[in-house]
Design a protein around this motif. Structure first.
Motif, mmCIF file in Angstrom:
data_model
loop_
_atom_site.group_PDB
_atom_site.id
_atom_site.type_symbol
_atom_site.label_atom_id
_atom_site.label_comp_id
_atom_site.label_asym_id
_atom_site.label_seq_id
_atom_site.Cartn_x
_atom_site.Cartn_y
_atom_site.Cartn_z
ATOM 1 N N PRO A 182 6.549 5.468 -11.077
ATOM 2 C CA PRO A 182 5.326 5.006 -11.745
ATOM 3 C C PRO A 182 5.253 3.478 -11.886
ATOM 4 O O PRO A 182 4.168 2.898 -11.766
ATOM 5 C CB PRO A 182 5.381 5.674 -13.116
ATOM 6 C CG PRO A 182 6.310 6.822 -12.968
ATOM 7 C CD PRO A 182 7.281 6.430 -11.900
ATOM 8 N N ALA A 183 6.386 2.831 -12.120
ATOM 9 C CA ALA A 183 6.392 1.371 -12.266
ATOM 10 C C ALA A 183 5.995 0.693 -10.950
ATOM 11 O O ALA A 183 5.245 -0.278 -10.942
ATOM 12 C CB ALA A 183 7.767 0.892 -12.715
ATOM 13 N N ARG A 184 6.507 1.221 -9.834
ATOM 14 C CA ARG A 184 6.159 0.649 -8.524
ATOM 15 C C ARG A 184 4.695 0.908 -8.177
ATOM 16 O O ARG A 184 4.026 0.068 -7.595
ATOM 17 C CB ARG A 184 7.067 1.206 -7.430
ATOM 18 C CG ARG A 184 8.463 0.645 -7.483
ATOM 19 C CD ARG A 184 9.313 1.250 -6.364
ATOM 20 N NE ARG A 184 10.618 0.670 -6.344
ATOM 21 C CZ ARG A 184 11.019 -0.199 -5.413
ATOM 22 N NH1 ARG A 184 10.233 -0.536 -4.440
ATOM 23 N NH2 ARG A 184 12.241 -0.692 -5.485
ATOM 24 N N ALA B 294 2.699 -1.537 -10.211
ATOM 25 C CA ALA B 294 2.849 -2.899 -9.660
ATOM 26 C C ALA B 294 2.051 -3.065 -8.377
ATOM 27 O O ALA B 294 1.368 -4.068 -8.177
ATOM 28 C CB ALA B 294 4.329 -3.181 -9.416
ATOM 29 N N ALA B 295 2.114 -2.059 -7.500
ATOM 30 C CA ALA B 295 1.353 -2.132 -6.245
ATOM 31 C C ALA B 295 -0.141 -2.169 -6.519
ATOM 32 O O ALA B 295 -0.886 -2.897 -5.868
ATOM 33 C CB ALA B 295 1.702 -0.940 -5.355
ATOM 34 N N GLY B 296 -0.568 -1.389 -7.528
ATOM 35 C CA GLY B 296 -1.990 -1.400 -7.895
ATOM 36 C C GLY B 296 -2.454 -2.765 -8.382
ATOM 37 O O GLY B 296 -3.556 -3.197 -8.092
ATOM 38 N N ARG B 297 -1.580 -3.452 -9.117
ATOM 39 C CA ARG B 297 -1.927 -4.799 -9.599
ATOM 40 C C ARG B 297 -2.046 -5.783 -8.441
ATOM 41 O O ARG B 297 -2.902 -6.650 -8.442
ATOM 42 C CB ARG B 297 -0.856 -5.289 -10.575
ATOM 43 C CG ARG B 297 -0.931 -4.646 -11.911
ATOM 44 C CD ARG B 297 0.074 -5.286 -12.826
ATOM 45 N NE ARG B 297 0.232 -4.510 -14.035
ATOM 46 C CZ ARG B 297 1.146 -4.757 -14.940
ATOM 47 N NH1 ARG B 297 2.011 -5.751 -14.767
ATOM 48 N NH2 ARG B 297 1.233 -4.008 -16.017
ATOM 49 N N ILE B 298 -1.141 -5.639 -7.489
ATOM 50 C CA ILE B 298 -1.157 -6.564 -6.342
ATOM 51 C C ILE B 298 -2.393 -6.330 -5.483
ATOM 52 O O ILE B 298 -3.031 -7.274 -5.017
ATOM 53 C CB ILE B 298 0.124 -6.408 -5.508
ATOM 54 C CG1 ILE B 298 1.331 -6.892 -6.318
ATOM 55 C CG2 ILE B 298 0.016 -7.185 -4.194
ATOM 56 C CD1 ILE B 298 2.652 -6.619 -5.652
ATOM 57 N N MET B 299 -2.725 -5.094 -5.255
ATOM 58 C CA MET B 299 -3.856 -4.777 -4.371
ATOM 59 C C MET B 299 -5.145 -5.059 -5.103
ATOM 60 O O MET B 299 -6.106 -5.417 -4.613
ATOM 61 C CB MET B 299 -3.808 -3.330 -3.915
ATOM 62 C CG MET B 299 -2.611 -3.019 -3.023
ATOM 63 S SD MET B 299 -2.440 -4.051 -1.576
ATOM 64 C CE MET B 299 -3.768 -3.485 -0.582
ATOM 65 N N GLU C 122 0.831 -1.208 0.000
ATOM 66 C CA GLU C 122 0.000 0.000 0.000
ATOM 67 C C GLU C 122 0.867 1.259 0.000
ATOM 68 O O GLU C 122 0.546 2.240 -0.681
ATOM 69 C CB GLU C 122 -0.931 0.014 1.217
ATOM 70 C CG GLU C 122 -2.141 -0.879 1.069
ATOM 71 C CD GLU C 122 -3.049 -0.814 2.287
ATOM 72 O OE1 GLU C 122 -2.909 0.098 3.123
ATOM 73 O OE2 GLU C 122 -3.912 -1.703 2.402
ATOM 74 N N SER C 123 1.962 1.248 0.738
ATOM 75 C CA SER C 123 2.825 2.430 0.784
ATOM 76 C C SER C 123 3.464 2.706 -0.581
ATOM 77 O O SER C 123 3.695 3.859 -0.937
ATOM 78 C CB SER C 123 3.905 2.273 1.859
ATOM 79 O OG SER C 123 4.884 1.329 1.466
ATOM 80 N N GLU C 124 3.720 1.656 -1.345
ATOM 81 C CA GLU C 124 4.296 1.832 -2.673
ATOM 82 C C GLU C 124 3.325 2.545 -3.622
ATOM 83 O O GLU C 124 3.744 3.179 -4.593
ATOM 84 C CB GLU C 124 4.710 0.491 -3.275
ATOM 85 C CG GLU C 124 5.945 -0.118 -2.635
ATOM 86 C CD GLU C 124 7.203 0.703 -2.878
ATOM 87 O OE1 GLU C 124 7.335 1.347 -3.941
ATOM 88 O OE2 GLU C 124 8.078 0.688 -1.992
ATOM 89 N N MET C 125 2.045 2.460 -3.336
ATOM 90 C CA MET C 125 1.037 3.129 -4.183
ATOM 91 C C MET C 125 1.138 4.647 -4.065
ATOM 92 O O MET C 125 0.621 5.370 -4.900
ATOM 93 C CB MET C 125 -0.368 2.637 -3.820
ATOM 94 C CG MET C 125 -0.581 1.164 -4.153
ATOM 95 S SD MET C 125 -2.212 0.571 -3.707
ATOM 96 C CE MET C 125 -3.174 1.336 -5.000
#
Length: 105
Positions: A95-97, A100-105, A87-90
């Motif tokens: 932009p890549a992180r 990626a965080a959005g895909r995981i969440m 969540e903190s990476e969002m």
């Protein structure tokens, strides 16, 4: 007379099954075994019920249960930590992180 609705016994845990069976036994005892006409099957059923209860009985405070609880707590803590990290990476700058965080969440 009480009506018994369909109950999914297959998904019950062992202790839930035993509780249901003892509740039924209590009701049968209350009405009277002879009055219900279940005497031929009652005693073998009670013997099987008691045997099942004895088989699945777990002592409180069993040594392994404390280790299992500790492992469960650690696993929950680790999962929560990873979730917070993602969540903190969002909210980061890369932009890549963020993607990626959005895909995981």
């Amino acid at each position: 007379m009480n009506k018994v609705n369909d109950i999914g016994l297959a998904r019950m845990h062992n202790n839930e099954h035993i509780k249901l069976q003892y509740d039924c036994k209590s009701k049968i005892d209350g009405f009277g075994v002879a009055a219900l006409g279940v005497l031929p099957v009652y005693e073998p059923w009670v013997e099987a019920l008691n045997s099942e209860a004895k088989t699945i009985e777990v002592k409180n405070g069993f040594v392994v249960s404390a280790a299992i609880q500790a492992a469960d707590k650690r696993r929950d803590h680790d999962h929560y930590s990873m979730r917070l990290y993602v969540e903190s990476e969002m909210y980061g700058r890369d932009p890549a992180r963020i993607e990626a965080a959005g895909r995981i969440m």
